[in-house]
Design a protein around this motif. Structure first.
Motif, PDB file in Angstrom:
ATOM      1  N   GLN A   1      16.256   7.713 -26.470  1.00  0.00           N
ATOM      2  CA  GLN A   1      15.567   8.797 -27.157  1.00  0.00           C
ATOM      3  C   GLN A   1      14.178   8.974 -26.578  1.00  0.00           C
ATOM      4  N   VAL A   2      13.606  10.120 -26.843  1.00  0.00           N
ATOM      5  CA  VAL A   2      12.203  10.355 -26.502  1.00  0.00           C
ATOM      6  C   VAL A   2      11.492  10.838 -27.755  1.00  0.00           C
ATOM      7  N   TRP A   3      10.193  10.673 -27.754  1.00  0.00           N
ATOM      8  CA  TRP A   3       9.382  11.139 -28.879  1.00  0.00           C
ATOM      9  C   TRP A   3       8.592  12.354 -28.436  1.00  0.00           C
TER      10      TRP A   3
ATOM     11  N   GLU B   1      11.670   4.875 -17.419  1.00  0.00           N
ATOM     12  CA  GLU B   1      10.596   5.285 -18.338  1.00  0.00           C
ATOM     13  C   GLU B   1      10.629   6.809 -18.464  1.00  0.00           C
ATOM     14  N   PRO B   2      10.591   7.357 -19.676  1.00  0.00           N
ATOM     15  CA  PRO B   2      10.572   8.822 -19.808  1.00  0.00           C
ATOM     16  C   PRO B   2       9.441   9.481 -19.029  1.00  0.00           C
ATOM     17  N   SER B   3       8.313   8.796 -18.912  1.00  0.00           N
ATOM     18  CA  SER B   3       7.161   9.364 -18.198  1.00  0.00           C
ATOM     19  C   SER B   3       7.389   9.424 -16.688  1.00  0.00           C
TER      20      SER B   3
ATOM     21  N   SER C   1      11.618  12.015 -33.169  1.00  0.00           N
ATOM     22  CA  SER C   1      12.545  11.391 -32.229  1.00  0.00           C
ATOM     23  C   SER C   1      13.651  12.372 -31.842  1.00  0.00           C
TER      24      SER C   1
ATOM     25  N   HIS D   1       3.116   8.077 -30.019  1.00  0.00           N
ATOM     26  CA  HIS D   1       4.208   7.121 -30.242  1.00  0.00           C
ATOM     27  C   HIS D   1       4.620   6.499 -28.915  1.00  0.00           C
ATOM     28  N   GLU D   2       4.891   5.197 -28.956  1.00  0.00           N
ATOM     29  CA  GLU D   2       5.309   4.502 -27.732  1.00  0.00           C
ATOM     30  C   GLU D   2       6.720   4.950 -27.334  1.00  0.00           C
ATOM     31  N   GLN D   3       6.881   5.324 -26.087  1.00  0.00           N
ATOM     32  CA  GLN D   3       8.182   5.772 -25.578  1.00  0.00           C
ATOM     33  C   GLN D   3       8.995   4.548 -25.145  1.00  0.00           C
ATOM     34  N   GLU D   4      10.283   4.579 -25.467  1.00  0.00           N
ATOM     35  CA  GLU D   4      11.171   3.496 -25.040  1.00  0.00           C
ATOM     36  C   GLU D   4      11.907   3.925 -23.784  1.00  0.00           C
TER      37      GLU D   4
ATOM     38  N   LEU E   1       5.904  14.919 -23.822  1.00  0.00           N
ATOM     39  CA  LEU E   1       6.087  13.699 -24.621  1.00  0.00           C
ATOM     40  C   LEU E   1       4.937  13.521 -25.606  1.00  0.00           C
TER      41      LEU E   1
END
Length: 197
Positions: free
Chosen positions: A88-90, A46-48, A101, A61-64, A57
Motif C-alpha cells: 500500500q501507499v499513503w 520503496e514507493p519513493s 491508505s 506517514h511512513e511509507q512501507e 505520497l
C-alpha cells in the motif's frame, strides 16, 4: 533472474543456471538478452523510488516497501510482462488532508507487441502496448522501460482525489449563521389568478 522460458505468467521457475538477482529494481530489461529466454525479478521497492509517484505520497506517514514479483516471458509468439504488486501507499485525503491508505495489491499482465498485426494473438480483454511506442530511447540494445511500466500501472491504480471512505471533513464555524428570512414567492400571486381568468 532466470533464463528459463516461461509459459505461464504466475510461474516463477529457475533452472540450473542461477543468475544473481539485482538487489534493487532494474530501470530497464534488455530485450536483446531476455526476450527469448525469459526474465524474472522479485524484491521490495520503496514507493519513493518511483519519481512520479513520489510527488503525490503523503509526507505525514511512513511509507512501507511494496513487494514486487515480475516475469518477462513469451507465449504464442507474443512477449508478456506479468507482475504482482503487494502493498500500500499513503496519500493525502482530499477532504480532511490526513494520510489515507491506498491498496496497490493486484496482478498485472501486459502483452508487448512487436507489430500491430499481433493484436489478433491476444485476448480482447488483455492489456497490450506496442514496443515501438514504449521504447523511445536510442541505444545499441533494445531496453524495455520496466520501472516506468510498473509505475504507470501504480499511478492508474491510485485515485486522482483520494478520500477516506468515512471521512467527515471538519469545518470550523466562525460567528452565527444568519437565519434566512422567508420571502414571498413572486409567482404565488400568478398562481392564485390562474383559476380566476
Amino acid at each position: 533472474m532466470s533464463s528459463t522460458p516461461e509459459s505461464k505468467p504466475s510461474a516463477m521457475h529457475t533452472d540450473n543456471k542461477k543468475v544473481p538477482l539485482p538487489t534493487s529494481m532494474p530501470d530497464s530489461i534488455s530485450l536483446d538478452k531476455w526476450a527469448d529466454t525469459g526474465y524474472e525479478w522479485s524484491g521490495e521497492v520503496e514507493p519513493s523510488a518511483f519519481k512520479r509517484l513520489a510527488l503525490i505520497l503523503a509526507t505525514e506517514h511512513e511509507q512501507e516497501k511494496i513487494q514486487l514479483s515480475a516475469s518477462l516471458y513469451r507465449r504464442n509468439n507474443v512477449l508478456h510482462l506479468a507482475f504482482t504488486l503487494t502493498g500500500q501507499v499513503w496519500l493525502t485525503c482530499q477532504r480532511c488532508l490526513q494520510p489515507v491508505s491506498i491498496d496497490l495489491s493486484d496482478d498485472f499482465n501486459i502483452a508487448l507487441l512487436e507489430k500491430e498485426g499481433q493484436v489478433r494473438l491476444v485476448n480482447e480483454e488483455q492489456d497490450y502496448l506496442l514496443l515501438d511506442e514504449i521504447i523511445t530511447e536510442q541505444s545499441p540494445e533494445k531496453l524495455l522501460p520496466f520501472k516506468k511500466l510498473v509505475e504507470d500501472e501504480i499511478l492508474l491504480k491510485t485515485p486522482m482525489s483520494p478520500k477516506h471512505d468515512d471521512c467527515e471533513m471538519t469545518v470550523e464555524q466562525f460567528g452565527e449563521i444568519p437565519e434566512e428570512e422567508e420571502t414571498e414567492n413572486p409567482f404565488a400571486a400568478l398562481a392564485s389568478l390562474k383559476g380566476k381568468l
